[in-house]
Design a protein around this motif. Structure first.
Motif, PDB file in Angstrom:
ATOM      1  N   MET A   1       9.237 -28.298  -1.353  1.00 36.72           N
ATOM      2  CA  MET A   1       9.978 -27.126  -2.217  1.00 36.72           C
ATOM      3  C   MET A   1      11.067 -26.794  -0.874  1.00 36.72           C
ATOM      4  O   MET A   1      11.349 -26.494   0.399  1.00 36.72           O
ATOM      5  N   SER A  12      12.851 -27.153  -6.687  1.00 34.40           N
ATOM      6  CA  SER A  12      11.548 -27.877  -6.043  1.00 34.40           C
ATOM      7  C   SER A  12      11.164 -28.881  -7.192  1.00 34.40           C
ATOM      8  O   SER A  12      11.155 -28.793  -7.847  1.00 34.40           O
ATOM      9  N   ALA A  14       9.111 -31.078  -6.319  1.00 39.44           N
ATOM     10  CA  ALA A  14       7.623 -31.126  -6.383  1.00 39.44           C
ATOM     11  C   ALA A  14       7.088 -30.445  -7.611  1.00 39.44           C
ATOM     12  O   ALA A  14       5.598 -29.903  -8.163  1.00 39.44           O
ATOM     13  N   PHE A  15       8.017 -29.510  -8.346  1.00 42.99           N
ATOM     14  CA  PHE A  15       7.750 -28.389  -8.841  1.00 42.99           C
ATOM     15  C   PHE A  15       7.253 -29.184 -10.499  1.00 42.99           C
ATOM     16  O   PHE A  15       8.862 -29.958 -10.999  1.00 42.99           O
ATOM     17  N   ARG A  83      14.254 -29.979 -10.780  1.00 42.99           N
ATOM     18  CA  ARG A  83      14.434 -29.010 -10.536  1.00 42.99           C
ATOM     19  C   ARG A  83      14.731 -27.622 -10.680  1.00 42.99           C
ATOM     20  O   ARG A  83      15.584 -27.832 -11.484  1.00 42.99           O
ATOM     21  N   ASN A 114       4.208 -22.380  -4.178  1.00 44.73           N
ATOM     22  CA  ASN A 114       4.087 -23.726  -2.847  1.00 44.73           C
ATOM     23  C   ASN A 114       2.472 -23.962  -3.195  1.00 44.73           C
ATOM     24  O   ASN A 114       2.376 -24.904  -3.251  1.00 44.73           O
ATOM     25  N   VAL A 117       2.473 -26.828  -5.319  1.00 48.20           N
ATOM     26  CA  VAL A 117       3.055 -28.240  -5.004  1.00 48.20           C
ATOM     27  C   VAL A 117       2.371 -29.334  -4.755  1.00 48.20           C
ATOM     28  O   VAL A 117       0.735 -29.056  -3.959  1.00 48.20           O
TER      29      VAL A 117
END
Length: 122
Positions: A1, A12, A14-15, A83, A114, A117
């Protein structure tokens, strides 16, 4: 992020995008048993998927916020859709967070993001 203070945005990569779920009925399969002059359906079986781990409420709420076109001036998907971006952090903290969560603390929202993630829900 990544947090880009120059543009006041949050992204983000990785979201995870929650999967779309097909419409389904609580009872999907029937078995027939012959009885006397014909066959009647037996009791339906519940879907096993109803007992799988649900998507956490935080992620579900966040997805709904990002996906809401009326909030596009505050929070929206990036151009690629992989993202999301918080375009107005002050407005997001002042109006959106308290209406959907029990706080208006942007760093707390980021901290909770987080925790997800690197986790695959699919």
């Amino acid at each position: 992020m990544e947090l880009d203070d120059s543009q006041n945005s949050l992204s983000s990569s990785a979201f995870p995008t929650p999967p779309s779920f097909p419409q389904f009925s609580l009872y999907m399969s029937y078995e027939s048993k012959p009885s006397g002059g014909g066959s009647l359906p037996a009791a339906p079986h519940q879907l096993e998927s109803l007992y799988e781990t649900p998507i956490p409420p935080f992620l579900s709420k966040t997805f709904d916020l990002v996906d809401d076109p009326s909030l596009d001036s505050i929070i929206s998907w990036s151009g690629k859709g992989d993202r999301f971006v918080v375009k107005n952090r002050v407005e997001f903290s002042r109006t959106v967070l308290p209406m959907n969560f029990k706080h208006n603390n942007f760093p707390s929202f980021v901290r909770q993001l987080n925790t997800y993630v690197g986790i695959d829900f699919i």
